[in-house]
Design a protein around this motif. Structure first.
Motif, mmCIF file in Angstrom:
data_model
loop_
_atom_site.group_PDB
_atom_site.id
_atom_site.type_symbol
_atom_site.label_atom_id
_atom_site.label_comp_id
_atom_site.label_asym_id
_atom_site.label_seq_id
_atom_site.Cartn_x
_atom_site.Cartn_y
_atom_site.Cartn_z
ATOM 1 N N GLY A 75 -53.259 49.877 -27.837
ATOM 2 C CA GLY A 75 -52.391 49.201 -28.798
ATOM 3 C C GLY A 75 -51.365 48.309 -28.119
ATOM 4 O O GLY A 75 -51.077 47.198 -28.595
ATOM 5 N N VAL A 76 -50.821 48.770 -26.997
ATOM 6 C CA VAL A 76 -49.885 47.927 -26.244
ATOM 7 C C VAL A 76 -50.594 46.671 -25.761
ATOM 8 O O VAL A 76 -50.046 45.559 -25.842
ATOM 9 N N GLY A 77 -51.822 46.838 -25.264
ATOM 10 C CA GLY A 77 -52.579 45.677 -24.805
ATOM 11 C C GLY A 77 -52.852 44.688 -25.922
ATOM 12 O O GLY A 77 -52.818 43.468 -25.704
ATOM 13 N N ARG A 78 -53.070 45.186 -27.119
ATOM 14 C CA ARG A 78 -53.394 44.292 -28.248
ATOM 15 C C ARG A 78 -52.156 43.600 -28.801
ATOM 16 O O ARG A 78 -52.200 42.406 -29.102
ATOM 17 N N PHE A 79 -51.068 44.338 -28.930
ATOM 18 C CA PHE A 79 -49.901 43.785 -29.608
ATOM 19 C C PHE A 79 -48.792 43.307 -28.661
ATOM 20 O O PHE A 79 -47.818 42.717 -29.118
ATOM 21 N N TRP A 83 -46.528 40.901 -22.341
ATOM 22 C CA TRP A 83 -45.769 41.862 -21.544
ATOM 23 C C TRP A 83 -46.678 42.605 -20.574
ATOM 24 O O TRP A 83 -46.329 42.803 -19.406
ATOM 25 N N ALA A 84 -47.858 43.032 -21.059
ATOM 26 C CA ALA A 84 -48.785 43.780 -20.213
ATOM 27 C C ALA A 84 -49.228 42.953 -19.012
ATOM 28 O O ALA A 84 -49.307 43.455 -17.882
ATOM 29 N N GLN A 85 -49.499 41.673 -19.232
ATOM 30 C CA GLN A 85 -49.930 40.817 -18.131
ATOM 31 C C GLN A 85 -48.801 40.581 -17.139
ATOM 32 O O GLN A 85 -49.027 40.562 -15.926
ATOM 33 N N ARG A 86 -47.573 40.404 -17.647
ATOM 34 C CA ARG A 86 -46.446 40.208 -16.742
ATOM 35 C C ARG A 86 -46.149 41.475 -15.942
ATOM 36 O O ARG A 86 -45.788 41.405 -14.760
ATOM 37 N N ILE A 126 -56.447 45.711 -20.951
ATOM 38 C CA ILE A 126 -57.315 44.528 -21.011
ATOM 39 C C ILE A 126 -58.220 44.588 -22.229
ATOM 40 O O ILE A 126 -58.435 43.585 -22.917
ATOM 41 N N ALA A 127 -58.742 45.780 -22.527
ATOM 42 C CA ALA A 127 -59.589 45.933 -23.706
ATOM 43 C C ALA A 127 -58.809 45.601 -24.971
ATOM 44 O O ALA A 127 -59.301 44.900 -25.864
ATOM 45 N N GLY A 128 -57.563 46.078 -25.057
ATOM 46 C CA GLY A 128 -56.742 45.765 -26.222
ATOM 47 C C GLY A 128 -56.408 44.292 -26.296
ATOM 48 O O GLY A 128 -56.475 43.674 -27.364
ATOM 49 N N GLY A 129 -56.050 43.683 -25.163
ATOM 50 C CA GLY A 129 -55.683 42.278 -25.146
ATOM 51 C C GLY A 129 -56.821 41.336 -25.442
ATOM 52 O O GLY A 129 -56.606 40.202 -25.902
ATOM 53 N N SER A 130 -58.048 41.775 -25.173
ATOM 54 C CA SER A 130 -59.216 40.935 -25.436
ATOM 55 C C SER A 130 -59.765 41.138 -26.843
ATOM 56 O O SER A 130 -60.788 40.567 -27.197
#
Length: 210
Positions: A75-79, A83-86, A126-130
């Protein structure tokens, strides 16, 4: 590195709180907290062998904790992708996880919850962000976690008090074990790739680039 105080807390807590400690360890692990999850599960298996813990209850609570923890990171990766990438994008673990996820998708998720656990946190993000489908993510998460629990819990059950020695053997040969298992699973997914790619094309799914 696992903190000694955390190790003492979790291992001593097993005799008092039983499966709840297994669930707590499996919940905190995916969040990046340095909990001694392998030792906890080994010890739980040994206690189950001695009749001091119900194995099925420990398995259910441990799996539930893992699902909650991994879902939170997804959920953090998706929303909170930016921030996650930084926060993690510059690490070697992130780069390795991103490369494996691009090439293997579901297999990368499975292995990050079974044999390549250091890649679990970045893989989940990464899974959430993609925008990888959540149901598919959870399916691979469950299978990978069950494989991991079966490995460590099974060794603890079989070897009892020798569980920690077995853990050291596994750690020393992890690369070799990973290669064998990954090769076998890779062949399976390679045979399924044409069908999977066709299904993704029909659904219009495109993984994001990192």
């Amino acid at each position: 590195m696992v903190d000694l105080n955390l190790t003492v807390f979790f291992l001593s807590g097993l005799t008092t709180y039983g499966p709840l400690i297994v669930g707590l360890a499996m919940f905190l692990g995916p969040l990046g907290v340095p909990v001694p999850s392998p030792l906890v599960v080994l010890a739980a298996g040994a206690l189950a062998r001695q009749g001091l813990m119900d194995l099925s209850t420990a398995l259910f609570i441990g799996l539930s904790g893992s699902i909650l923890g991994n879902s939170a990171v997804y959920g953090v990766g998706r929303f909170a992708t930016g921030w996650a990438q930084r926060r993690f994008g510059g690490s070697s673990a992130w780069r390795k996880a991103a490369d494996r996820f691009r090439r293997n998708g579901g297999l990368a998720i499975y292995l990050s919850h079974f044999l390549l656990t250091p890649l679990g946190l970045p893989t989940n993000l990464i899974a959430g962000g993609s925008s990888y489908p959540y149901r598919r993510f959870i399916a691979y998460n469950v299978v990978g976690t069950l494989s991991w629990l079966a490995l460590y819990g099974g060794l603890g059950y079989v070897f009892g008090s020798q569980g920690e020695a077995v853990l050291q053997v596994i750690k020393g040969n992890l690369a070799w074990i990973t290669g064998l298992v990954a090769a076998a699973i890779g062949v399976y997914f390679l045979l399924r790739r044409p069908r999977r790619q066709k299904g993704r094309a029909q659904a219009g799914y495109r993984p994001a680039s990192f």
